[in-house]
Design an enzyme around this catalytic site. Sequence first.
Site, mmCIF file in Angstrom:
data_model
loop_
_atom_site.group_PDB
_atom_site.id
_atom_site.type_symbol
_atom_site.label_atom_id
_atom_site.label_comp_id
_atom_site.label_asym_id
_atom_site.label_seq_id
_atom_site.Cartn_x
_atom_site.Cartn_y
_atom_site.Cartn_z
ATOM 1 N N CYS A 2 8.651 4.606 -8.656
ATOM 2 C CA CYS A 2 8.953 4.962 -10.048
ATOM 3 C C CYS A 2 10.415 5.395 -10.166
ATOM 4 O O CYS A 2 10.914 6.137 -9.337
ATOM 5 C CB CYS A 2 8.085 6.073 -10.593
ATOM 6 S SG CYS A 2 6.362 5.646 -10.733
ATOM 7 N N ARG A 27 13.551 0.992 -5.254
ATOM 8 C CA ARG A 27 12.558 2.040 -4.984
ATOM 9 C C ARG A 27 11.136 1.479 -4.955
ATOM 10 O O ARG A 27 10.225 2.147 -4.480
ATOM 11 C CB ARG A 27 12.646 3.122 -6.065
ATOM 12 C CG ARG A 27 13.974 3.843 -6.079
ATOM 13 C CD ARG A 27 14.135 4.637 -7.345
ATOM 14 N NE ARG A 27 13.306 5.827 -7.355
ATOM 15 C CZ ARG A 27 13.690 7.017 -6.929
ATOM 16 N NH1 ARG A 27 14.904 7.168 -6.441
ATOM 17 N NH2 ARG A 27 12.900 8.058 -6.991
ATOM 18 N N TRP A 73 5.438 2.356 -10.370
ATOM 19 C CA TRP A 73 4.684 1.966 -9.167
ATOM 20 C C TRP A 73 3.303 2.563 -9.374
ATOM 21 O O TRP A 73 3.137 3.781 -9.387
ATOM 22 C CB TRP A 73 5.363 2.549 -7.934
ATOM 23 C CG TRP A 73 4.820 2.057 -6.629
ATOM 24 C CD1 TRP A 73 5.166 0.919 -5.966
ATOM 25 C CD2 TRP A 73 3.832 2.701 -5.811
ATOM 26 N NE1 TRP A 73 4.464 0.817 -4.792
ATOM 27 C CE2 TRP A 73 3.626 1.895 -4.680
ATOM 28 C CE3 TRP A 73 3.086 3.877 -5.933
ATOM 29 C CZ2 TRP A 73 2.725 2.217 -3.668
ATOM 30 C CZ3 TRP A 73 2.185 4.199 -4.929
ATOM 31 C CH2 TRP A 73 2.019 3.369 -3.810
ATOM 32 N N ASN A 99 7.583 10.129 -13.756
ATOM 33 C CA ASN A 99 7.471 9.768 -12.351
ATOM 34 C C ASN A 99 6.732 10.914 -11.672
ATOM 35 O O ASN A 99 7.077 12.068 -11.874
ATOM 36 C CB ASN A 99 8.901 9.602 -11.791
ATOM 37 C CG ASN A 99 8.941 9.473 -10.288
ATOM 38 O OD1 ASN A 99 7.936 9.282 -9.640
ATOM 39 N ND2 ASN A 99 10.140 9.569 -9.736
ATOM 40 N N GLY A 100 5.697 10.617 -10.901
ATOM 41 C CA GLY A 100 4.943 11.669 -10.219
ATOM 42 C C GLY A 100 3.464 11.515 -10.491
ATOM 43 O O GLY A 100 3.008 10.481 -10.971
ATOM 44 N N GLU A 477 7.721 0.287 15.610
ATOM 45 C CA GLU A 477 8.651 0.034 14.507
ATOM 46 C C GLU A 477 8.767 -1.471 14.234
ATOM 47 O O GLU A 477 8.802 -1.903 13.082
ATOM 48 C CB GLU A 477 10.015 0.664 14.826
ATOM 49 C CG GLU A 477 11.118 0.383 13.823
ATOM 50 C CD GLU A 477 10.816 0.819 12.394
ATOM 51 O OE1 GLU A 477 9.810 1.511 12.165
ATOM 52 O OE2 GLU A 477 11.570 0.427 11.497
ATOM 53 N N LYS A 481 7.964 -3.278 10.699
ATOM 54 C CA LYS A 481 8.935 -4.135 9.996
ATOM 55 C C LYS A 481 8.296 -5.465 9.651
ATOM 56 O O LYS A 481 8.385 -5.946 8.532
ATOM 57 C CB LYS A 481 10.180 -4.425 10.847
ATOM 58 C CG LYS A 481 11.262 -3.396 10.964
ATOM 59 C CD LYS A 481 11.940 -2.975 9.718
ATOM 60 C CE LYS A 481 11.169 -1.982 8.943
ATOM 61 N NZ LYS A 481 11.394 -0.572 9.084
ATOM 62 N N GLU A 484 5.402 -5.215 6.955
ATOM 63 C CA GLU A 484 5.737 -4.828 5.581
ATOM 64 C C GLU A 484 6.501 -5.912 4.831
ATOM 65 O O GLU A 484 6.358 -6.016 3.616
ATOM 66 C CB GLU A 484 6.470 -3.483 5.524
ATOM 67 C CG GLU A 484 7.855 -3.457 6.108
ATOM 68 C CD GLU A 484 8.475 -2.061 6.065
ATOM 69 O OE1 GLU A 484 8.261 -1.329 5.099
ATOM 70 O OE2 GLU A 484 9.198 -1.725 7.009
ATOM 71 N N HIS A 500 -7.939 -1.761 26.854
ATOM 72 C CA HIS A 500 -9.058 -0.858 26.533
ATOM 73 C C HIS A 500 -9.729 -1.229 25.217
ATOM 74 O O HIS A 500 -10.367 -0.381 24.598
ATOM 75 C CB HIS A 500 -8.556 0.588 26.520
ATOM 76 C CG HIS A 500 -8.074 1.027 27.868
ATOM 77 N ND1 HIS A 500 -8.922 1.231 28.931
ATOM 78 C CD2 HIS A 500 -6.820 1.241 28.352
ATOM 79 C CE1 HIS A 500 -8.219 1.581 30.008
ATOM 80 N NE2 HIS A 500 -6.930 1.592 29.676
ATOM 81 N N LYS A 595 10.332 2.384 -2.037
ATOM 82 C CA LYS A 595 11.345 2.888 -1.106
ATOM 83 C C LYS A 595 11.223 4.395 -0.933
ATOM 84 O O LYS A 595 11.309 4.913 0.160
ATOM 85 C CB LYS A 595 12.735 2.523 -1.649
ATOM 86 C CG LYS A 595 13.880 2.967 -0.769
ATOM 87 C CD LYS A 595 13.947 2.143 0.491
ATOM 88 C CE LYS A 595 15.047 2.562 1.429
ATOM 89 N NZ LYS A 595 14.813 2.006 2.772
HETATM 90 C C1 F6R Z 1 9.453 1.352 6.355
HETATM 91 C C2 F6R Z 1 9.887 2.503 5.589
HETATM 92 C C3 F6R Z 1 8.917 3.607 5.411
HETATM 93 C C4 F6R Z 1 9.653 4.951 5.358
HETATM 94 C C5 F6R Z 1 8.680 6.072 4.980
HETATM 95 C C6 F6R Z 1 9.344 7.419 4.992
HETATM 96 O O1 F6R Z 1 10.472 0.403 6.463
HETATM 97 O O2 F6R Z 1 10.968 2.548 5.100
HETATM 98 O O3 F6R Z 1 7.936 3.620 6.393
HETATM 99 O O4 F6R Z 1 10.239 5.194 6.597
HETATM 100 O O5 F6R Z 1 8.151 5.821 3.703
HETATM 101 O O6 F6R Z 1 10.418 7.454 4.114
HETATM 102 P P1 F6R Z 1 11.553 8.529 4.267
HETATM 103 O O7 F6R Z 1 12.261 8.253 5.531
HETATM 104 O O8 F6R Z 1 12.420 8.324 3.059
HETATM 105 O O9 F6R Z 1 10.872 9.871 4.275
#
Ligand code: F6R
Length: 600
Positions: A2, A27, A73, A99-100, A477, A481, A484, A500, A595
């Site tokens: 949002c 975002r 969102w 937003n919220g 990680e 990546k 997502e 296992h 984001k």
């Molecule tokens: C994945 C990604 C998310 C953020 C997570 C935490 O690529 O970006 O997993 O890492 O939402 O976000 P922050 O770091 O802003 O607290």
Amino acid sequence: MCGIVGYIGELDAKEILLKGLEKLEYRGYDSAGIAVANEDGVHVYKEKGRIANLREAVNADTKAKTGIGHTRWATHGVPSKKNAHPHQSTTERFTLVHNGVIENYEQLIREHLQGVELKSDTDTEVIVQIVESFVNNGYTVQDAFRQTLKLLKGSYAIALLDNETPETIFVAKNKSPLLVGLGEGFNVVASDAMAMLQVTDQFVELMDKEMVVVNRHQVTIMDLDGIIVERAPYTAELDASDIEKGTYPHFMLKEIDEQPVVLRRIIQEYQNDQGDLIIDSNIADAVGTADRIYIVACGTSYHAGLVGKHFIEKWAQVPVEVHVASEFSYNMPLLSKNPLFIFISQSGETADSRAVLVQVKRLGHRALTITNVPGSTLSREADYTLLLHAGPEIAVASTKAYTAQIAVLAILASVTAEQNGAMASTNLIKELGIVANAMEELCDKKEEFEQIAKEYLSTTRNCFFIGRTIDYYVGLEGALKLKEISYIQAEGFAGGELKHGTIALIENGTPVIALATQEHVNLSIRGNVKEVAARGANPCIISSAGLNHEGDRFVLPAVDSDLTPLVSVIPLQLISYYAALHRGCDVDKPRNLAKSVTVE
Ligand code: F6R
């Protein structure tokens, strides 16, 4: 997650709002809308999907100098035009974006809105309807807004228009980010400075439970009792080019390429004139004197925290636990006597992490936030902050913030180790410099990673990433990546754990990307690769120079073995990028994701 913008001035509000919303696209959102106010009343436009759809829907002839806008969102109610913001009160006098999450919205409906017909499924509409009901009961708009805010439980950033006073925007904030931007003859409102950098770089921070009356020439901040608050503006130190793609097709690719530059910047920022690494001594003391460190974070930041644990325990000799924030909130472990909490958050706004910080502060413990955003909520509310200096990260998939987090954690561990007389790493500045060069080398080999993506991932429906010790953390990680942005089901696994249970998922041709950068587990991870290969998997080994065996698919340049996560992640980022690209996915704005995740 949002985004809110608002403008009040002399120019065409709708164009400024639309441009502002475009800057907030990163975002994450699924619908968007604007409302502009002129002498004919308030005109609302909203659409499901991209801002481009909204642009098409907006009547180009609507001229207005005041307006608010929103990217949504979905939380309450599906993404749809009906649920998109702005929402209006029954008489359409009031128009609002939010937003919220309003946690008590059902109770508010029962207690304050009996007989009111709600037009959407959102928690937001409740706010605008209650404002109207207070006004119907004789309150001024300002008082009605304030009384409404006092009823709300949960998080909010709100902008409200009253079509009887189109020269004013009412604004409020609690737990969700919101800034007011100042200009000559105009003022603006935005979830983050990037949205309004097009018109100003002067911003005023808002604190939780404050409301603001924004006019063209005046901004009046007050608390919920109406007591006026004075606050000086600050200059947003953002370069407009930081938030443009330039010649890159995607922000993600640009941000992957920025990693060596960011790393060199971090080395500079954390170095004194004598060429020694430095950290505020209070922070190093806090780490060095803690009997246990609790790292709390989400997603990619959590993965960086796992690598940070390795540095802090190995170099500074302080025990570390790493926790997912959303679990920690409701399942707090038995804490040590003198803990230090480290919150890692690119955005500094993540609601799950903030919920833990609030509890930690209530318990009287010390907290350090490692973030990319100075002045963000997690930074303001912690005792100490370390900045990532990564520049704005726009792509939803985090890349440069991840490596910046690992670099800052390495510096923190190393400086603390030195201060404690514990075993520090050898010449970290020099080793990080070698890493920056290695990162550059990898970024120059994009075709090789594009080829790997084509070979292994073009038709697969799943993929495994395996590693041992810190390679396992990087594998987690890599899997995040890939899933997502390409929507390929991906799992990061400790190489020894596969057998296992999870090995049952290996079929003919299942891609298994294995990292082999750690000498003491080099043979054992290769054993695990053999196990999956024997069951038909298609293994892709990425190893470090010096540890490579014949047949490895890619050999990484040699760097200090503790620092390999900073380089081994780059192939994984690029392979994910190309896999998503070849599958026609929206790399920078993957479906369902936001984001800045500002709801719990
Ligand atoms: C994945 C990604 C998310 C953020 C997570 C935490 O690529 O970006 O997993 O890492 O939402 O976000 P922050 O770091 O802003 O607290």
